[in-house]
Design an enzyme around this catalytic site. Structure first.
Site, PDB file in Angstrom:
ATOM      1  N   ARG A 150       0.862  -1.186   0.000  1.00 41.99           N
ATOM      2  CA  ARG A 150       0.000   0.000   0.000  1.00 41.99           C
ATOM      3  C   ARG A 150       0.890   1.224   0.000  1.00 41.99           C
ATOM      4  O   ARG A 150       2.057   1.172   0.403  1.00 41.99           O
ATOM      5  CB  ARG A 150      -0.923   0.020   1.219  1.00 41.99           C
ATOM      6  CG  ARG A 150      -0.222   0.142   2.577  1.00 41.99           C
ATOM      7  CD  ARG A 150      -1.229   0.506   3.654  1.00 41.99           C
ATOM      8  NE  ARG A 150      -2.292  -0.470   3.717  1.00 41.99           N
ATOM      9  CZ  ARG A 150      -2.258  -1.558   4.469  1.00 41.99           C
ATOM     10  NH1 ARG A 150      -1.205  -1.793   5.214  1.00 41.99           N
ATOM     11  NH2 ARG A 150      -3.272  -2.396   4.491  1.00 41.99           N
ATOM     12  N   ARG A 154      -1.815  10.948   2.385  1.00 42.30           N
ATOM     13  CA  ARG A 154      -2.252  11.808   3.486  1.00 42.30           C
ATOM     14  C   ARG A 154      -2.898  13.066   2.895  1.00 42.30           C
ATOM     15  O   ARG A 154      -2.219  13.878   2.271  1.00 42.30           O
ATOM     16  CB  ARG A 154      -1.044  12.169   4.360  1.00 42.30           C
ATOM     17  CG  ARG A 154      -1.394  12.848   5.655  1.00 42.30           C
ATOM     18  CD  ARG A 154      -0.143  13.115   6.467  1.00 42.30           C
ATOM     19  NE  ARG A 154       0.452  11.900   7.002  1.00 42.30           N
ATOM     20  CZ  ARG A 154       1.610  11.870   7.655  1.00 42.30           C
ATOM     21  NH1 ARG A 154       2.304  12.982   7.827  1.00 42.30           N
ATOM     22  NH2 ARG A 154       2.082  10.726   8.126  1.00 42.30           N
ATOM     23  N   ARG A 227      20.108  -6.928   2.422  1.00 42.11           N
ATOM     24  CA  ARG A 227      20.653  -5.806   1.672  1.00 42.11           C
ATOM     25  C   ARG A 227      21.587  -5.048   2.619  1.00 42.11           C
ATOM     26  O   ARG A 227      21.381  -5.033   3.835  1.00 42.11           O
ATOM     27  CB  ARG A 227      19.556  -4.880   1.167  1.00 42.11           C
ATOM     28  CG  ARG A 227      18.697  -5.470   0.077  1.00 42.11           C
ATOM     29  CD  ARG A 227      19.423  -5.522  -1.262  1.00 42.11           C
ATOM     30  NE  ARG A 227      19.600  -4.190  -1.836  1.00 42.11           N
ATOM     31  CZ  ARG A 227      20.423  -3.913  -2.841  1.00 42.11           C
ATOM     32  NH1 ARG A 227      21.195  -4.859  -3.340  1.00 42.11           N
ATOM     33  NH2 ARG A 227      20.523  -2.689  -3.317  1.00 42.11           N
ATOM     34  N   ARG A 258      19.996   8.937  -0.453  1.00 38.83           N
ATOM     35  CA  ARG A 258      19.697  10.142   0.312  1.00 38.83           C
ATOM     36  C   ARG A 258      20.974  10.772   0.841  1.00 38.83           C
ATOM     37  O   ARG A 258      22.026  10.126   0.924  1.00 38.83           O
ATOM     38  CB  ARG A 258      18.743   9.842   1.467  1.00 38.83           C
ATOM     39  CG  ARG A 258      19.212   8.816   2.456  1.00 38.83           C
ATOM     40  CD  ARG A 258      18.133   8.570   3.511  1.00 38.83           C
ATOM     41  NE  ARG A 258      18.547   7.594   4.524  1.00 38.83           N
ATOM     42  CZ  ARG A 258      17.839   7.280   5.607  1.00 38.83           C
ATOM     43  NH1 ARG A 258      16.670   7.872   5.811  1.00 38.83           N
ATOM     44  NH2 ARG A 258      18.276   6.395   6.476  1.00 38.83           N
ATOM     45  N   GLU A 278      24.236   8.012   1.310  1.00 38.59           N
ATOM     46  CA  GLU A 278      23.890   6.629   1.649  1.00 38.59           C
ATOM     47  C   GLU A 278      23.664   5.832   0.370  1.00 38.59           C
ATOM     48  O   GLU A 278      22.802   6.169  -0.441  1.00 38.59           O
ATOM     49  CB  GLU A 278      22.633   6.629   2.516  1.00 38.59           C
ATOM     50  CG  GLU A 278      22.295   5.313   3.148  1.00 38.59           C
ATOM     51  CD  GLU A 278      21.173   5.451   4.164  1.00 38.59           C
ATOM     52  OE1 GLU A 278      20.145   4.771   3.987  1.00 38.59           O
ATOM     53  OE2 GLU A 278      21.307   6.249   5.124  1.00 38.59           O
ATOM     54  N   TYR A 326      13.433  -6.603  10.402  1.00 39.85           N
ATOM     55  CA  TYR A 326      13.822  -5.196  10.463  1.00 39.85           C
ATOM     56  C   TYR A 326      13.059  -4.558  11.615  1.00 39.85           C
ATOM     57  O   TYR A 326      11.825  -4.558  11.632  1.00 39.85           O
ATOM     58  CB  TYR A 326      13.514  -4.461   9.159  1.00 39.85           C
ATOM     59  CG  TYR A 326      13.850  -2.990   9.266  1.00 39.85           C
ATOM     60  CD1 TYR A 326      15.176  -2.575   9.199  1.00 39.85           C
ATOM     61  CD2 TYR A 326      12.862  -2.038   9.485  1.00 39.85           C
ATOM     62  CE1 TYR A 326      15.504  -1.236   9.333  1.00 39.85           C
ATOM     63  CE2 TYR A 326      13.183  -0.699   9.624  1.00 39.85           C
ATOM     64  CZ  TYR A 326      14.499  -0.302   9.543  1.00 39.85           C
ATOM     65  OH  TYR A 326      14.820   1.020   9.690  1.00 39.85           O
ATOM     66  N   ASP A 328      12.428  -1.105  14.007  1.00 37.50           N
ATOM     67  CA  ASP A 328      12.662   0.268  14.434  1.00 37.50           C
ATOM     68  C   ASP A 328      13.159   0.246  15.873  1.00 37.50           C
ATOM     69  O   ASP A 328      12.997  -0.739  16.593  1.00 37.50           O
ATOM     70  CB  ASP A 328      11.372   1.087  14.334  1.00 37.50           C
ATOM     71  CG  ASP A 328      11.039   1.478  12.902  1.00 37.50           C
ATOM     72  OD1 ASP A 328      11.980   1.587  12.090  1.00 37.50           O
ATOM     73  OD2 ASP A 328       9.846   1.671  12.592  1.00 37.50           O
TER      74      ASP A 328
END
Length: 464
Positions: A150, A154, A227, A258, A278, A326, A328
């Site tokens: 998805r 916003r 990765r 970035r 990066e 992964y 956070d």
């Protein structure tokens, strides 16, 4: 140590803190291993981390640069105004409907088709295609569609990337947290666990292993895939280089994804600045693993390593590499507190609250009342400390009925395996991935002591 235990922490690097380590350069705290912005809606986690450091009020508002044109992220009214000149939410809805009309009845065969079906060619070509191809190291037409399930849209002028209640950067950098957390714990740096494995394991009653789980078991079931990233740091003799902490470069021709300008994380006013480019890279054994590739093949391999780990009572396997997920930062803390509670306070365990978050590729981009109700519930319970328990079932609708039922049941069983006695699980019903085995699996979950709650969106389905 608060329980009277002696603890030794080892790290193969020459510094503490792992990937959140900050290196001071020109008076600026440089995030040496990529940008880290702390965010959470879990008040217990927020209170826990704030005992080690005070946080500033930094809000992550990245900018995308496509061939010199700038767009706000995440996709919001500012983005759409810059892209199309639209000024109202309805104009945006109409424009997206126009852009995706040709894909309405198309079953996406790859990521490119999936993204265009969800958001249209303009956003895809400028803000998704190049960035994604750099991240994965291959063409979007060669990537499977389920990677983009998805794309959040916003319809407000809000550039805050996260929806969490709490957000910020520790004042003085992340080293402050690690130093205060470790306190008087013995720390040995530059120590390779595998080079000294026998000695280290025999020196402790319990081992907490946060490295690669396949490496621990000598890759006996195969090599899990990742990765990796490469960073280029540069000191610039200027006060302000890009005016924002994070600027994404979304065209394929620029090799980095970035540029981070670190001083903006802490509102620095130093005369010089430090930037980091990066670069995503392929991973090979010996490289630093950053992002697990959680496809069906790797997850099946990881499940075998989990079975091996369950047989080893002396070693606690946790962290993003040992869990092959992964994470956070706030989820890392949730996981760590959960592990500690399970180990020491079996009568007062750190119980978790989860919302079963179902990913359904076939209609994940649909804009309808049913999806809105589910999304609204998700946002509300997130504010109450519920974490997503992700359930993804790939391409089941292309299978025969029996195979699809088995496929969905296996995925649900794997998701449920993470839960323990005392945890709470909220399920929105009807389920997108309902199968003949769902009731059986839920009852098994309840028998293990997990509290299961349902939010019913359609009472009529209970008749069947």
């Amino acid at each position: 140590t608060k329980r009277g235990k002696k603890v030794k922490v080892i790290d193969k690097r020459d510094h503490i803190g792992g990937n959140i380590y900050c290196e001071e350069v020109e008076g600026i705290n440089v995030h040496k291993y990529g940008a880290h912005i702390f965010h959470t809606s879990n008040k217990k986690v927020w209170d826990y981390v704030n005992q080690f450091s005070e946080f500033n009020n930094y809000i992550n508002s990245p900018v995308a640069n496509y061939k010199g044109s700038l767009y706000n992220l995440p996709f919001n009214m500012n983005t759409f105004y810059a892209m199309w000149g639209t000024k109202t939410p309805q104009e945006v809805k109409d424009k997206i409907a126009e852009q995706t009309a040709d894909m309405k009845d198309v079953e996406p065969k790859n990521l490119e088709e999936q993204a265009i079906k969800l958001i249209g060619p303009d956003i895809y070509e400028k803000l998704i295609k190049g960035y994604t191809e750099k991240q994965w190291g291959r063409s979007a037409t060669d990537l499977p569609p389920f990677i983009i399930k998805r794309l959040p849209v916003r319809l407000t002028f809000d550039n805050n990337y996260f929806n969490d209640r709490y957000q910020g950067i520790p004042i003085g950098g992340y080293n402050v947290i690690i130093e205060n957390m470790l306190g008087d714990v013995e720390v040995e740096l530059g120590v390779d666990f595998f080079a000294n494995r026998e000695e280290l394991e025999s020196s402790a009653d319990k081992v907490v292993f946060t490295g690669m789980i396949d490496q621990y078991f000598d890759y006996k079931h195969g090599e899990l895939e990742y990765r990796s990233l490469h960073f280029e740091h540069e000191v610039l003799d200027e006060e302000n280089h890009q005016g924002n902490a994070v600027v994404n470069y979304t065209e394929r021709e620029i090799p980095y994804t970035r540029i981070i300008e670190h001083k903006h994380f802490e509102y620095g006013a130093q005369p010089k600045t430090v930037i980091t480019r990066e670069y995503p890279t392929d991973w090979k054994r010996g490289d630093e693993p950053y992002y697990p590739i959680n496809d069906e093949k790797n997850n099946a391999m990881f499940a075998k390593y989990q079975e091996e780990a369950a047989k080893n009572a002396k070693v606690i396997f946790c962290g993003r590499l040992a869990d092959y997920k992964y994470y956070d930062m706030h989820v890392v803390i949730e996981r760590a507190l959960e592990v500690v509670a399970n180990e020491f306070d079996w009568k007062k365990q750190w119980f978790m609250k989860y919302l079963l978050k179902e990913e359904f590729l076939k209609d994940s981009g649909a804009r309808n009342a049913g999806n809105k109700a589910r999304n609204d519930v998700e946002e509300i319970v997130k504010q109450e400390g519920f974490s997503p328990l992700l359930l993804t079932v790939e391409d089941w609708y292309k299978m025969s009925t029996i195979k699809a039922q088995q496929h969905k049941a296996q995925a649900l069983s794997q998701a449920f395996s993470r839960l323990k006695s005392g945890d709470q699980l909220l399920i929105q019903f009807p389920m997108l991935h309902h199968s003949f085995f769902t009731t059986y699996l839920v009852k098994r979950l309840q028998a293990r002591g997990v509290k299961v709650y349902f939010i019913i969106h359609d009472l009529e389905v209970l008749r069947y």
